[in-house]
Structures are given as C-alpha cells and as structure tokens.
Design a protein around this motif. Structure first.
Motif, PDB file in Angstrom:
ATOM      1  N   ARG A  62     -12.017   7.003   8.068  1.00 18.38           N
ATOM      2  CA  ARG A  62     -11.485   6.355   8.908  1.00 18.38           C
ATOM      3  C   ARG A  62     -11.714   5.053   8.541  1.00 18.38           C
ATOM      4  O   ARG A  62     -11.404   3.604   8.752  1.00 18.38           O
ATOM      5  CB  ARG A  62     -12.036   6.198  10.190  1.00 18.38           C
ATOM      6  N   ASP A  63     -13.495   4.422   7.688  1.00 22.13           N
ATOM      7  CA  ASP A  63     -13.288   3.198   6.887  1.00 22.13           C
ATOM      8  C   ASP A  63     -13.158   3.056   5.748  1.00 22.13           C
ATOM      9  O   ASP A  63     -13.013   1.909   4.727  1.00 22.13           O
ATOM     10  CB  ASP A  63     -14.515   3.065   7.184  1.00 22.13           C
ATOM     11  N   THR A  64     -12.158   4.204   4.702  1.00 22.53           N
ATOM     12  CA  THR A  64     -12.273   4.488   4.206  1.00 22.53           C
ATOM     13  C   THR A  64     -10.402   3.928   3.097  1.00 22.53           C
ATOM     14  O   THR A  64     -10.395   3.071   2.633  1.00 22.53           O
ATOM     15  CB  THR A  64     -12.797   5.585   3.522  1.00 22.53           C
ATOM     16  N   PHE A  65      -9.763   4.514   4.312  1.00 23.54           N
ATOM     17  CA  PHE A  65      -8.415   4.976   4.030  1.00 23.54           C
ATOM     18  C   PHE A  65      -7.302   3.160   4.958  1.00 23.54           C
ATOM     19  O   PHE A  65      -8.502   3.883   6.349  1.00 23.54           O
ATOM     20  CB  PHE A  65      -8.077   6.301   3.711  1.00 23.54           C
ATOM     21  N   THR A  66      -6.503   3.222   4.960  1.00 23.66           N
ATOM     22  CA  THR A  66      -5.565   3.169   6.016  1.00 23.66           C
ATOM     23  C   THR A  66      -4.803   4.313   5.983  1.00 23.66           C
ATOM     24  O   THR A  66      -4.069   4.773   5.123  1.00 23.66           O
ATOM     25  CB  THR A  66      -4.877   1.954   5.326  1.00 23.66           C
TER      26      THR A  66
ATOM     27  N   LYS B 223      -2.180  -4.004  -4.759  1.00 18.29           N
ATOM     28  CA  LYS B 223      -3.629  -4.466  -5.360  1.00 18.29           C
ATOM     29  C   LYS B 223      -4.657  -3.957  -4.744  1.00 18.29           C
ATOM     30  O   LYS B 223      -6.041  -4.069  -5.549  1.00 18.29           O
ATOM     31  CB  LYS B 223      -3.626  -5.854  -4.982  1.00 18.29           C
ATOM     32  N   ASP B 224      -5.232  -3.359  -4.050  1.00 17.43           N
ATOM     33  CA  ASP B 224      -5.897  -1.926  -3.839  1.00 17.43           C
ATOM     34  C   ASP B 224      -6.422  -1.350  -4.754  1.00 17.43           C
ATOM     35  O   ASP B 224      -5.643  -0.716  -5.875  1.00 17.43           O
ATOM     36  CB  ASP B 224      -5.475  -1.116  -3.161  1.00 17.43           C
ATOM     37  N   THR B 225      -7.927  -1.032  -5.166  1.00 13.86           N
ATOM     38  CA  THR B 225      -8.596   0.087  -5.635  1.00 13.86           C
ATOM     39  C   THR B 225      -8.728   0.957  -4.982  1.00 13.86           C
ATOM     40  O   THR B 225      -9.295   0.991  -4.321  1.00 13.86           O
ATOM     41  CB  THR B 225      -9.643  -0.557  -6.215  1.00 13.86           C
ATOM     42  N   ILE B 226      -8.209   2.118  -5.597  1.00  9.25           N
ATOM     43  CA  ILE B 226      -7.980   3.510  -4.972  1.00  9.25           C
ATOM     44  C   ILE B 226      -9.818   4.327  -5.465  1.00  9.25           C
ATOM     45  O   ILE B 226      -9.799   4.151  -6.071  1.00  9.25           O
ATOM     46  CB  ILE B 226      -6.697   4.812  -5.776  1.00  9.25           C
ATOM     47  N   PRO B 227     -10.278   5.001  -3.964  1.00  6.06           N
ATOM     48  CA  PRO B 227     -11.330   5.460  -3.733  1.00  6.06           C
ATOM     49  C   PRO B 227     -11.283   6.630  -4.558  1.00  6.06           C
ATOM     50  O   PRO B 227     -10.386   7.658  -3.359  1.00  6.06           O
ATOM     51  CB  PRO B 227     -11.800   5.390  -2.568  1.00  6.06           C
ATOM     52  N   GLU B 228     -11.483   6.872  -5.024  1.00  2.25           N
ATOM     53  CA  GLU B 228     -10.881   8.328  -6.380  1.00  2.25           C
ATOM     54  C   GLU B 228     -11.704   9.408  -5.085  1.00  2.25           C
ATOM     55  O   GLU B 228     -11.070  10.677  -5.089  1.00  2.25           O
ATOM     56  CB  GLU B 228     -10.496   7.761  -7.766  1.00  2.25           C
TER      57      GLU B 228
END
Length: 142
Positions: free
Chosen positions: A97-101, A113-118
């Motif tokens: 919940r705090d990582t993605f939209t 512009k986001d960096t993806i939390p791979e």
C-alpha cells in the motif's frame, strides 16, 4: 537459467511501435520485467505474449492475464493491469500500500518519471503468472 518458451503475436510489436518514444521505453521495461520474472519462476515453462483489448498481454498456464499500457487520459502515466475479479490487486494493496499507486482493483499505475520498485513489482508479477496455483494461499504466498 531455464529455457522458457515465449510465443509472441507479431502484432504486439506494431502496438509497441505506436507508443511515443518516452512511453515505449517504459512499457518495454515492464515487458522485460514480466518476461524476466516468468523465466525466473520455475513453474512457468511457456509464456504467451499477445494482444487483449488491443493491449500487450501476457499469459502463462495456471496464471492470470497481465496487460500493460499507457493511460490515454493521462499521458504522463502507464500501468500494469490485472484481472479485476481476482484477488491480485486487493492483495497487492495490503502488502504494498505504501509502495505503489493503484487504480481500483485492476492496476498498478506509474508516472513516466517514477523509478519502478522492481523487486516488489516482480513479486506481484509472479503472483499473477502463477495465480491459479496460489489463489488459495494467504496473501497469495507473497
């Protein structure tokens, strides 16, 4: 690394070529993450890359369809889409919940512009690609 078979519909490349270059780069990155994750998942021996609703889509035996696309009404956004009737996105919302939209129960949305939390995204992709073998597990085995 195992030798996973990928079956690609040639029309997928046509769709990729229609994206503006800055979007194509991001969508291609998602595509590569999905293929890499499938290749790293021992249960997956074949991956089909095709079009669903005109969008690049990925299917694995015992998995749930994953789609990727840009957001037509928000040119600075793109996303990875999951079956909205599955437990996938509701579970991802609990864990990340705090990582993605999120968009409803169907997508994880990124800004250009986001960096993806791979690592986290690959966990979600694995759950989708193996969905029918993990859907009975608490938090889909994540």
């Amino acid at each position: 690394m195992k030798n996973m078979q990928i079956k690609t519909n040639p029309e997928v490349e046509i769709v990729f070529d229609k994206y503006p270059p800055h979007v194509r780069k991001k969508i291609t990155h998602l595509r590569n993450l999905i293929i890499q994750t499938a290749n790293e998942t021992k249960e997956i021996t074949a991956l089909e890359e095709t079009l669903r609703w005109g969008e690049p889509s990925f299917l694995a035996k015992n998995g749930s369809t994953i789609r990727i696309n840009s957001k037509k009404n928000a040119p600075d956004q793109y996303g990875i889409y999951f079956q909205c009737t599955s437990k996938l996105v509701p579970t991802f919302k609990i864990i990340y919940r705090d990582t993605f939209t999120f968009e409803g129960n169907r997508a994880i949305i990124f800004r250009i512009k986001d960096t993806i939390p791979e690592v986290e995204l690959k966990s979600c992709i694995t759950a989708a690609l193996t969905y029918h073998t993990v859907k009975h597990l608490p938090t889909l085995g994540m």
